[in-house]
Design a protein around this motif. Structure first.
Motif, PDB file in Angstrom:
ATOM      1  N   GLY A  72       1.072  -1.559   0.068  1.00  0.00           N
ATOM      2  CA  GLY A  72      -0.366   0.189  -0.259  1.00  0.00           C
ATOM      3  C   GLY A  72       0.576   1.189   0.280  1.00  0.00           C
ATOM      4  O   GLY A  72       0.787   2.358  -0.947  1.00  0.00           O
TER       5      GLY A  72
ATOM      6  N   ILE B  82       1.170   4.367  -2.615  1.00  0.00           N
ATOM      7  CA  ILE B  82       0.705   5.504  -2.621  1.00  0.00           C
ATOM      8  C   ILE B  82       2.071   6.653  -3.295  1.00  0.00           C
ATOM      9  O   ILE B  82       1.890   7.721  -3.087  1.00  0.00           O
ATOM     10  CB  ILE B  82       0.154   5.742  -1.362  1.00  0.00           C
ATOM     11  CG1 ILE B  82      -1.095   4.844  -1.026  1.00  0.00           C
ATOM     12  CG2 ILE B  82       0.779   6.971  -0.962  1.00  0.00           C
ATOM     13  CD1 ILE B  82      -1.008   5.261   0.445  1.00  0.00           C
TER      14      ILE B  82
ATOM     15  N   ARG C  33      -2.174   5.802   4.233  1.00  0.00           N
ATOM     16  CA  ARG C  33      -2.088   6.537   2.867  1.00  0.00           C
ATOM     17  C   ARG C  33      -1.774   8.320   2.527  1.00  0.00           C
ATOM     18  O   ARG C  33      -0.781   8.470   3.390  1.00  0.00           O
ATOM     19  CB  ARG C  33      -3.561   6.718   2.798  1.00  0.00           C
ATOM     20  CG  ARG C  33      -4.497   5.996   1.622  1.00  0.00           C
ATOM     21  CD  ARG C  33      -5.927   6.402   1.519  1.00  0.00           C
ATOM     22  NE  ARG C  33      -5.658   8.057   0.445  1.00  0.00           N
ATOM     23  CZ  ARG C  33      -5.682   8.035  -0.196  1.00  0.00           C
ATOM     24  NH1 ARG C  33      -4.742   7.107  -1.221  1.00  0.00           N
ATOM     25  NH2 ARG C  33      -5.256   9.354  -1.274  1.00  0.00           N
TER      26      ARG C  33
ATOM     27  N   HIS D  65       1.716   9.592   1.901  1.00  0.00           N
ATOM     28  CA  HIS D  65       1.144  11.258   0.911  1.00  0.00           C
ATOM     29  C   HIS D  65       2.994  11.225   2.398  1.00  0.00           C
ATOM     30  O   HIS D  65       3.511  12.545   1.067  1.00  0.00           O
ATOM     31  CB  HIS D  65       0.796  11.108   1.682  1.00  0.00           C
ATOM     32  CG  HIS D  65      -0.638  11.312   0.216  1.00  0.00           C
ATOM     33  ND1 HIS D  65      -0.171  10.710  -1.022  1.00  0.00           N
ATOM     34  CD2 HIS D  65      -1.896  10.287   0.883  1.00  0.00           C
ATOM     35  CE1 HIS D  65      -1.611  10.214  -1.304  1.00  0.00           C
ATOM     36  NE2 HIS D  65      -2.439  10.450  -0.335  1.00  0.00           N
TER      37      HIS D  65
ATOM     38  N   ASP E 169      -8.336  13.635   0.044  1.00  0.00           N
ATOM     39  CA  ASP E 169      -6.797  14.235  -0.002  1.00  0.00           C
ATOM     40  C   ASP E 169      -6.516  14.278  -1.122  1.00  0.00           C
ATOM     41  O   ASP E 169      -7.165  15.418  -2.767  1.00  0.00           O
ATOM     42  CB  ASP E 169      -5.854  12.778  -0.683  1.00  0.00           C
ATOM     43  CG  ASP E 169      -6.048  12.247   0.802  1.00  0.00           C
ATOM     44  OD1 ASP E 169      -6.669  12.935   1.852  1.00  0.00           O
ATOM     45  OD2 ASP E 169      -5.922  10.834   1.019  1.00  0.00           O
TER      46      ASP E 169
ATOM     47  N   ASP F  26      -8.614  11.135  -3.304  1.00  0.00           N
ATOM     48  CA  ASP F  26      -8.796  10.222  -2.479  1.00  0.00           C
ATOM     49  C   ASP F  26      -9.426  10.498  -1.587  1.00  0.00           C
ATOM     50  O   ASP F  26      -9.554  11.521  -0.876  1.00  0.00           O
ATOM     51  CB  ASP F  26      -7.636   9.521  -2.889  1.00  0.00           C
ATOM     52  CG  ASP F  26      -8.761   7.222  -3.047  1.00  0.00           C
ATOM     53  OD1 ASP F  26      -9.752   7.012  -3.134  1.00  0.00           O
ATOM     54  OD2 ASP F  26      -7.741   7.152  -3.677  1.00  0.00           O
ATOM     55  N   ASN F  27     -10.044   9.825  -0.972  1.00  0.00           N
ATOM     56  CA  ASN F  27     -10.494   9.484   0.604  1.00  0.00           C
ATOM     57  C   ASN F  27     -11.462  10.999   0.398  1.00  0.00           C
ATOM     58  O   ASN F  27     -10.822  11.788   1.936  1.00  0.00           O
ATOM     59  CB  ASN F  27      -9.094  10.107   1.446  1.00  0.00           C
ATOM     60  CG  ASN F  27      -9.619  10.049   2.791  1.00  0.00           C
ATOM     61  OD1 ASN F  27     -10.143   9.291   3.435  1.00  0.00           O
ATOM     62  ND2 ASN F  27      -8.456  10.378   3.004  1.00  0.00           N
TER      63      ASN F  27
END
Lengths: 177, 417
Positions: free
Chosen positions: B48, B52, B131, B135, B172, B176-177
């Protein structure tokens, strides 16, 4: 330029107010063609009665129909009320003048060619100018609220002039009591 | 009313997954070749994270990801530069599971050209914050390799319109999110971030005309700060967060006012018989750019926050809207409308030159990322509003296409402090 258009319209409006525009012009009752009846007098009487009833109903319908036409339209990036909408303005101004308890809300709109915030300002200006025209036609300031939806509530959402023309408008709506 | 509030809260707590297709075109003048090695430890988390970080870096157009080709060093001592020809930097790391569902992620960025460690850090977070960790790592990699802070951890706000429902969304920076801050049947416009990223001011028509609200992202409490007759709109925060500039039509025309951030101490800034709107503070807080049609067509002007003399900035053929200062205050971005289409353009204050950055289309409402390297704007694909970005040099373009709905009014948020 914008101010000139507005002042021309206002002159026309004032002239219209002075001369009491005829309201019945479009009313041709549909039941007056009984030409074969032998008794001319009875026929005339019946026709007159029918005419009177039709006139009364037509007047009420005409008023409703007049007020039903409640949108005025604007060219691109123009906020002055156009001469083409003179009748709509006169009708609503007279109605408001003769019904002091009536209240309207004018919602200005714009097409999407501009930023959403600029268009909000443009819609507000269109609503404000529509209000000015109504007040000059006899409505009172306190009867009218103006707001803007800018480009946020398009009646039509395609990117073409036919669509944009529908979206450049101000709607006059009567508040429910 | 209570049910409505509850629905909004649920919408906030159960983020709908934004199904976005991201299409990138163009590349930076120089693309740094970087290798990302899957971190040691929990495989699912490691995968994951790698996704990202990789996506974040690739989307800038400034990096080329080089496959590690089976090599998996987790310690700098295991890296032999001779095995990494053509790679300028490699990211390695490890994930350690801690108590209470937390993880500690250690990561290092190695400069293979100079054989030096560019950074070494540990981030501790909950497992479900992968996530955010990704980032954060991407931000640091970006900063070490380009010299500018990364903006992958920052957030964006926009309005989505779908089947007669309007949602004010915070997401984000990659779209996303996403979380809905407000859901309404009436239009929502012009979200604006407070400089600390904790509040959003916006325009809502929920009371049947445009009014300005300020809402906290943490408590979700909100305050109505302007409900004068007519339209209340175009809020924007001063850089110190103490004041909000906005546009009111209470004195007939759309004019710019300055108020405390709760709406108090209202003071009128512009005096014209034109539409003055879309104020945007200079980074030093001393002046405002704004859109006005006082010269006959909408163009960009500047005025001191103390009011007074107004300077015209743009003299474009066509119209200019929606100015936003670059964070360095030396240029501003705006939407240029000419011959029936919008372009995103940048005006340089020193050279007084305008540069068109995009190919043109239905492109509106640009705003800079807080590092000034990217511009977010509203674009359109097949009649639907989408998010798009362009690098500030115009080289790298990106479209983020959501599966449904119409996306409008985007605004890039600040660095989170």
């Amino acid at each position: 330029m914008k101010k000139l258009i507005l002042s021309v319209l206002l002159l026309n409006l004032l002239a219209a107010c002075g001369s009491n525009p005829p309201k019945e012009e479009a009313m041709e009752p549909a039941t007056t063609s009984a030409a074969e009846m032998s008794n001319a007098e009875a026929e005339a009487q019946a026709a007159a009665d029918a005419q009177a009833a039709a006139d009364a109903q037509a007047a009420a319908e005409a008023e409703a129909a007049m007020l039903e036409k409640n949108s005025v339209y604007f060219p691109f990036d123009v906020d002055a009320v156009q001469d083409a909408d003179r009748e709509t303005i006169v009708n609503h101004a007279e109605y408001l003048a003769s019904h002091p308890d009536a209240k309207v809300r004018i919602e200005g709109n714009a097409d999407e060619r501009g930023s959403s915030e600029y268009n909000l300002g443009l819609g507000q200006r269109r609503a404000n100018n529509t209000k000015r025209a109504l007040v000059l036609g006899g409505a009172s300031d306190a009867q009218i609220e103006t707001i803007s939806y800018g480009e946020e509530k398009p009646r039509c959402s395609e990117h073409n002039e036919a669509c944009w023309a529908q979206n450049r408008r101000a709607d006059i709506t009567y508040s429910a009591k | 009313m209570r049910r409505w509030l509850l629905l909004c809260l649920m919408a906030f707590m159960v983020p709908a997954h934004a199904v976005l297709n991201i299409e990138i075109t163009g590349a930076g003048e120089h693309q740094t070749p970087v290798s990302l090695v899957r971190f040691a430890g929990d495989v699912a988390i490691a995968r994951g994270l790698l996704d990202i970080v990789g996506n974040d870096l690739v989307r800038t157009g400034l990096f080329k990801l080089v496959d590690p080709a089976g090599k998996s060093p987790h310690d700098p001592r295991d890296i032999r530069p001779s095995e990494w020809s053509g790679v300028e930097a490699v990211l390695i790391g490890s994930i350690e599971s801690l108590a209470e569902g937390k993880v500690a992620v250690k990561f290092r960025l190695i400069d293979l050209v100079r054989n030096a460690e560019l950074m070494s850090q540990v981030v501790t977070a909950k497992e479900d914050q992968v996530r955010a960790i990704g980032h954060r790592i991407a931000d640091l990699v970006y900063e070490r390799l380009t010299g500018s802070p990364g903006v992958f951890s920052t957030r964006i706000a926009y309005v989505s319109r779908d089947q007669g429902m309007y949602r004010l969304v915070v997401a984000d920076s990659d779209g996303d999110n996403e979380q809905a801050l407000l859901t309404s049947r009436e239009p929502i416009m012009s979200p604006a971030w407070s400089p600390d990223g904790r509040q959003i001011a916006y325009v809502s028509f929920e009371k049947r005309r445009a009014m300005v609200y300020v809402q906290s992202l943490t408590s979700r409490q909100r305050t109505l700060i302007a409900d004068f007759p007519g339209s209340n709109s175009a809020p924007t925060w001063s850089p110190d967060g103490a004041r909000i500039a906005m546009v009111l039509t209470r004195d007939d025309e759309s004019q710019i006012y300055l108020a405390d951030s709760n709406g108090g101490h209202l003071r009128r800034i512009t005096y014209s018989d034109a539409i003055d709107t879309e104020p945007s503070f200079s980074p030093d807080g001393k002046s405002l750019l704004f859109t006005s049609d006082r010269g006959g067509s909408p163009q960009i002007y500047r005025v001191s926050v103390d009011g007074g003399e107004v300077e015209r900035m743009t003299f474009e053929s066509g119209n200019a809207f929606s100015p936003r200062f670059h964070p360095d205050g030396k240029s501003f971005v705006f939407a240029h409308f000419s011959d029936g289409i919008f372009h995103i353009a940048v005006y340089d204050l020193d050279s007084r030159q305008t540069q068109i950055l995009t190919a043109g289309g239905w492109e509106k409402k640009p705003s800079y990322a807080p590092n000034g390297k990217m511009i977010l704007f509203a674009s359109e694909v097949q009649g639907r509003g989408i998010l798009a970005t362009v690098s500030s040099d115009g080289r790298v373009k990106q479209k983020m296409v959501a599966q449904r709905g119409d996306i409008r009014e985007p605004m890039w948020g600040p660095f989170l402090k």
